[in-house]
Write an enzyme that holds these catalytic residues in place. Sequence first.
Site, mmCIF file in Angstrom:
data_model
loop_
_atom_site.group_PDB
_atom_site.id
_atom_site.type_symbol
_atom_site.label_atom_id
_atom_site.label_comp_id
_atom_site.label_asym_id
_atom_site.label_seq_id
_atom_site.Cartn_x
_atom_site.Cartn_y
_atom_site.Cartn_z
ATOM 1 C CG MET A 73 -2.028 1.017 1.191
ATOM 2 S SD MET A 73 -2.942 1.089 -0.363
ATOM 3 C CE MET A 73 -4.091 -0.229 -0.122
ATOM 4 C CB CYS A 74 3.948 2.298 1.785
ATOM 5 S SG CYS A 74 4.944 0.841 1.507
ATOM 6 C CB THR A 75 4.576 0.689 -3.433
ATOM 7 O OG1 THR A 75 5.480 0.026 -2.578
ATOM 8 C CG2 THR A 75 5.208 0.918 -4.780
#
Length: 457
Positions: free
Chosen positions: A231-233
């Site tokens: 998700m952070c990507t």
Amino acid sequence: MADAELPEKKRRRIEDLTEKMAVDGGYDWDGRWNHVRKFLERPGPFAHPDFEPCTESLQFLLEMCKILVIGAGGLGCELLKNLALSGFRLIHVVDMDTIDISNLNRQFLFRPKDVGRPKAEVAADFINNRIPGCKVVPHYKKIQDFDESFYRQFHIIVCGLDSIIARRWMNGMLISLLSYEDGVLDPSSIIPLIDGGTEGFKGNSRVILPGMTACIDCTLELYPPQINFPMCTIASMPRLPEHCIEYARILLWPKEKPFGETSLDGDNPEHIQWVFKKSIERAAEFHITGVTYRLTQGVVKRIIPAVASTNAVIAAACSLEVFKIASSAYIPLNNYLVFNDVDGLYTYTFEAERKENCSACSQVPQNLQFPPSAKLQEVLEYLMENASLQMKSPAITTTLEGKNKTLYLQSVKSIEERTKPNLCKTLTELGLSDGQELAVADVTTPQTVLFKLNFTT
Ligand SMILES: [Zn+2]
């Protein structure tokens, strides 16, 4: 021209055939099974060492042998056609899907008029009409809708599925049918499973003798878990066009609600168009190229394009194995064939080995090693992420002070809410002790898997 004459010729040929069938008093007109007889009624260098040419084998195929085909899609259409033309007549087919217009390029038993109808029913009708004497019985259902007594009636089961969960469930079902006496497997309880799978230009075909050779779960490491981007990507460091599409799909869609409360439908062109537009904006911001409408659709629907020729090759390999096992005339594949024509053509056969402590077929108790201070959440994650377990939504129960206790269950909302606090508790806090048995149910298996909790220090 010849075109105009064709229908007339075809009509006459059908009349001819019908007449012959009537004369013979059955469907087996002269020479009908010559192509199959060549394999069953004469010796050959590739025959099974115990093979004796005889006419009974063909009679068995035609009149007794009951085959179950799972899936009536790309592989299923090919399998049904191949099996019916090889002399199998008692065939059941299970498929829970209806026909979509995009299936028509390769699922050749379906026509534009069939769009929206159940695949199993249309496929069965087509084969039964086209191949005299063949009796395909369709089931427009899920495999999970049937119990042991249904599966037990078949001699051989062939899977043409695109879902690993369904494959594992089917594998688990056949393992549950095995009977053991004093620890010795009763060979008559074994129903061979022939499994075909394709993905683009790659495919595999395998023969599984449940309880004897490697099962689907023995080789689970061969199926990599579905790739999901962190998700952070997606949220802050996109590098690939896919990251931008996922950003629009996962984060923007629920936030901007472009079509109100409607959830994103991969088959709705307006929805895809919206995601496509937003993905391009996102990609431009990060100087990423390669977002196309087609890729957007692919990412949203998680599709790998289906290739008709791969399906044809894999289904042919699977049908051949059914024929070899049903007739006992040839030695079956041992036991895993890979096929790849991405670049040139490559094919290879190897013997997948049984896993000593396979959670599906080994009958060896499964151990879970955790310190008493571990939280239930960690156990849950292990069950889902361990490469040889790969469970999807495990439900964990145990027995405490003689009573059944559900520690965590996801699929029923009210129970999920009630048991969720347990995830943050340690195993000790939950009252679990060293050697405790945990029963885990999951969509990947029809049976509960028993685990033994081993406390580590
Ligand atoms: Zn196994």
